[in-house]
Design an enzyme around this catalytic site. Structure first.
Site, PDB file in Angstrom:
ATOM      1  N   GLN A 116     -23.934 -28.908 -55.348  1.00 51.63           N
ATOM      2  CA  GLN A 116     -23.473 -27.551 -55.646  1.00 51.63           C
ATOM      3  C   GLN A 116     -21.944 -27.516 -55.711  1.00 51.63           C
ATOM      4  OE1 GLN A 116     -25.544 -25.074 -56.438  1.00 51.63           O
ATOM      5  NE2 GLN A 116     -23.922 -23.565 -56.705  1.00 51.63           N
TER       6      GLN A 116
ATOM      7  N   LYS B  34     -32.370 -21.445 -55.564  1.00 51.76           N
ATOM      8  CA  LYS B  34     -32.972 -22.650 -56.152  1.00 51.76           C
ATOM      9  C   LYS B  34     -34.129 -23.140 -55.266  1.00 51.76           C
ATOM     10  CE  LYS B  34     -28.647 -23.789 -58.444  1.00 51.76           C
ATOM     11  NZ  LYS B  34     -27.355 -24.504 -58.425  1.00 51.76           N
TER      12      LYS B  34
ATOM     13  N   ASP C  57     -28.640 -31.221 -63.332  1.00 51.58           N
ATOM     14  CA  ASP C  57     -27.634 -30.228 -63.725  1.00 51.58           C
ATOM     15  C   ASP C  57     -27.073 -30.523 -65.121  1.00 51.58           C
ATOM     16  OD1 ASP C  57     -26.984 -28.031 -62.162  1.00 51.58           O
ATOM     17  OD2 ASP C  57     -25.794 -29.197 -60.729  1.00 51.58           O
TER      18      ASP C  57
END
Ligand code: GUN
Length: 295
Positions: free
Chosen positions: A96, A52, A119
């Site tokens: 994460q 990312k 997200d």
């Protein structure tokens, strides 16, 4: 059969984003800034966050990674989330997953400001998506929709079978494809481990989304001639044919299904490369205030 080349499409979109960021820079606008929180030293999480970060650099975004040890207290992590919520330099951020067992993932997700939840995991974004309001869509379903769009795959009036009902893939993609929209209007059947006669159900589908996480589950006898097959699975298995000693398998038995399908995504190189691009697209939208008015 046409291969749906996720890698190629992902690179194209990255170029488009790069051009847009260059334009923003020229005009003296705000450079999109993505932050990621990573807790502990899980190998897969390190790899994902590394990818990312690299993708942000490629397109000219700013990126920040905040690392914490896996004994961090839940309260401390909640405070870090709040700091990012309030940091006007950060347009969007992710935490994460997975998190260590002593931390409630749901509590952390719900602590993220929905306006920065690139997200798309916050219930507010999921709820907004369900009722057709602008929302951050999570990376995998957003990537699938983008592939369907770029390959001009008709969804309107077609029969879709989704295999797997996870919160981050099966459920959202089934809603998006049934939505009143250019990439929706399909008749969607969401199937799962309790579905009876899956073979009979799947073999009537014009489009199959395999997202159950079981290597090579979907075989040719479950697929109609001319169907579109989107493979979301990635299972790492040992292999004596690769240098690394590992290979990736999808949820689709590729060689035999490819002979019947009109369109099919490979693994790797199909849906996978699209997921990071979806995150970049969400971050760009966040910095432009496209989903919610600018902070
Ligand atoms: N872990 C595996 N995939 C993801 C993802 O897309 N987002 C977050 N936050 N964690 C993950």
């Amino acid at each position: 059969m046409e291969l749906i080349d996720g890698k190629k499409v992902a690179n194209q979109i990255k170029q488009e984003i790069t051009a847009e960021v260059e334009q923003i820079k020229k005009e003296g606008g705000k450079i999109p800034h993505l932050a990621a929180i990573i807790v502990g030293h899980d190998g897969a999480s390190e790899t994902y966050v590394g990818h990312k970060e690299k993708a942000c650099n490629q397109v000219g975004f700013n990126s920040t990674v905040l690392r914490f040890e896996d004994d961090i207290a839940e309260d401390t992590l909640l405070r870090k989330v709040d700091e990012l919520n309030k940091d006007t330099e950060i347009d969007g951020f992710i935490v994460q997953l997975p998190l260590p067992d002593h931390i409630s993932e749901q509590k952390i997700i719900e602590a993220i400001d929905p306006k920065k939840d690139v997200d798309g995991f916050h219930p507010i974004n999921l709820g907004r998506m369900v009722i057709g309001l602008p929302a951050y869509i999570s990376a995998t379903p957003a990537g699938i929709i983008e592939l369907i769009k770029r390959y001009n795959i008709e969804t309107s009036g077609r029969d879709v079978v989704v295999i797997g009902r996870s919160n981050i893939v099966g459920k959202p993609i089934s809603i998006l494809l049934g939505q009143k929209s250019d990439t929706g209007n399909a008749t969607v059947t969401l199937t799962h481990s309790r579905t009876k006669n899956l073979k009979e159900v799947a073999s009537k589908a014009d489009i199959i989304i395999a997202a159950l996480g079981q290597a090579e589950f979907l075989t040719a006898d479950m697929v109609k001639e001319g169907a579109t097959v989107i493979d979301v699975g990635i299972t790492r298995v040992k292999s004596d044919k690769t240098k690394s000693g590992w290979k990736l398998l999808g949820d689709v038995k590729f060689d035999e299904v490819a002979e019947k399908a009109a369109y099919i995504t490979p693994v790797p190189g199909g849906v996978g490369p699209m997921t990071i691009v979806s995150l970049l697209q969400n971050t760009l939208k966040a910095s432009k205030g496209e989903i919610y008015p600018r902070l």
